[in-house]
Motif scaffolding. Sequence first.
Motif, short mmCIF file in Angstrom:
data_model
loop_
_atom_site.label_atom_id
_atom_site.label_comp_id
_atom_site.label_asym_id
_atom_site.label_seq_id
_atom_site.Cartn_x
_atom_site.Cartn_y
_atom_site.Cartn_z
N THR A 86 58.56 47.86 70.78
CA THR A 86 57.30 48.57 71.61
C THR A 86 57.34 50.26 71.32
O THR A 86 57.64 50.50 71.45
N SER A 87 55.79 50.17 71.13
CA SER A 87 55.25 51.37 71.02
C SER A 87 54.13 51.51 71.88
O SER A 87 52.87 50.46 72.62
N GLU A 88 54.32 52.78 72.22
CA GLU A 88 53.12 53.61 73.06
C GLU A 88 52.69 54.87 72.47
O GLU A 88 53.01 55.52 72.13
N SER A 89 51.34 55.50 72.48
CA SER A 89 50.54 56.17 72.34
C SER A 89 50.65 57.02 72.93
O SER A 89 50.53 57.22 74.72
N THR A 90 51.20 58.74 73.19
CA THR A 90 51.27 59.48 73.59
C THR A 90 50.21 60.84 74.34
O THR A 90 50.15 61.21 74.95
N GLY A 91 49.36 60.60 72.96
CA GLY A 91 48.50 61.32 73.03
C GLY A 91 47.41 61.28 71.41
O GLY A 91 47.99 61.17 70.25
N ARG A 92 46.28 61.63 72.10
CA ARG A 92 45.69 61.02 70.71
C ARG A 92 45.06 62.78 69.85
O ARG A 92 44.89 62.69 69.35
N LEU A 93 45.82 63.84 70.05
CA LEU A 93 45.51 65.34 69.46
C LEU A 93 46.04 64.88 68.76
O LEU A 93 45.83 65.38 67.51
N GLN A 134 51.47 54.11 64.23
CA GLN A 134 52.04 52.71 64.04
C GLN A 134 51.89 52.08 62.47
O GLN A 134 53.07 51.38 62.15
N THR A 135 51.31 52.54 61.73
CA THR A 135 50.98 52.95 60.39
C THR A 135 52.83 53.64 59.62
O THR A 135 52.98 52.14 59.20
N ASP A 136 52.90 54.03 60.31
CA ASP A 136 53.80 54.61 59.74
C ASP A 136 55.35 53.69 60.62
O ASP A 136 56.58 53.23 59.80
N SER A 194 49.31 42.78 72.75
CA SER A 194 49.29 44.22 73.51
C SER A 194 49.76 44.15 74.59
O SER A 194 50.33 42.59 74.99
N ALA A 195 50.22 44.84 75.44
CA ALA A 195 51.13 44.59 76.94
C ALA A 195 50.50 45.43 77.57
O ALA A 195 50.70 46.30 77.98
N GLY A 196 49.08 44.47 78.26
CA GLY A 196 48.27 45.50 79.97
C GLY A 196 47.27 46.30 78.75
O GLY A 196 47.04 46.18 78.01
N GLN A 197 46.95 47.21 79.65
CA GLN A 197 45.73 47.95 79.14
C GLN A 197 45.51 48.87 79.15
O GLN A 197 45.42 49.55 79.00
N SER A 198 47.78 49.12 78.33
CA SER A 198 47.33 50.70 77.94
C SER A 198 47.43 50.25 76.83
O SER A 198 47.00 49.95 76.00
N ASP A 199 47.36 51.65 76.32
CA ASP A 199 47.51 51.80 74.70
C ASP A 199 49.66 51.27 74.24
O ASP A 199 49.84 51.19 72.91
N MET A 200 49.70 50.61 75.06
CA MET A 200 51.36 49.71 74.74
C MET A 200 51.21 48.12 73.69
O MET A 200 50.34 47.08 74.33
N THR A 201 51.71 48.89 72.62
CA THR A 201 51.92 47.42 72.35
C THR A 201 52.98 46.90 71.31
O THR A 201 54.15 47.90 71.10
N LYS A 202 53.79 45.43 71.63
CA LYS A 202 54.47 45.16 71.02
C LYS A 202 54.52 44.33 69.49
O LYS A 202 53.42 43.29 69.13
N MET A 203 55.06 44.54 69.02
CA MET A 203 55.65 44.14 67.42
C MET A 203 56.24 43.54 67.34
O MET A 203 57.40 44.01 67.49
N ILE A 204 56.71 42.41 66.64
CA ILE A 204 57.52 41.33 66.48
C ILE A 204 58.27 41.19 65.01
O ILE A 204 56.88 41.63 64.26
N PHE A 205 59.64 42.02 64.46
CA PHE A 205 59.67 42.40 63.48
C PHE A 205 60.69 41.50 63.12
O PHE A 205 61.75 40.88 63.83
N ARG A 206 60.54 40.43 61.59
CA ARG A 206 62.28 39.53 61.46
C ARG A 206 62.81 40.31 60.20
O ARG A 206 62.36 40.65 59.48
#
Length: 131
Positions: free
Chosen positions: A44-51, A88-90, A107-119
């Motif tokens: 799970t990744s979430e953006s913490t700041g645009r700047l 997320q590219t990194d 996407s997880a909800g309305q925030s900038d939270m994304t769940k990525m699945i890896f194998r």
Amino acid sequence: MKVLQLFLLIAPLFIFIDTSAQTLDSKEAFMVDLELLPEYVIVTSESTGRLLGSIMIYLESKNSAYESALEELEEVLTSKEKLRIQNQTDLLNAMIGLGFEYVDAFSAGQSDMTKMIFRKKSNTSRSDDNP
């Protein structure tokens, strides 16, 4: 005038930011033992700041049979000294370098939270046709 002062304050920070591509060397001490990890990992990744363009990274590990290995993977991914993941590219490139392949994301909800699945990458080719 305040905009110029803010620019002069922030601009030197960007000079020291390492913008080189993420590279992983298999002999690095922070490599994760894939044998200890589950077949699939959800990051799970979430953006913490645009700047500054950084993200928070979480792996759900509580009460998992793989808890210690998942915590070790999360520590590697979140360490500012090791992979320096800022977007997320990194994250995608780091997981591929660690021995995983991308499967899907949502996407997880309305925030900038994304769940990525890896194998985990397979070392041998599998065929469903051969018993």
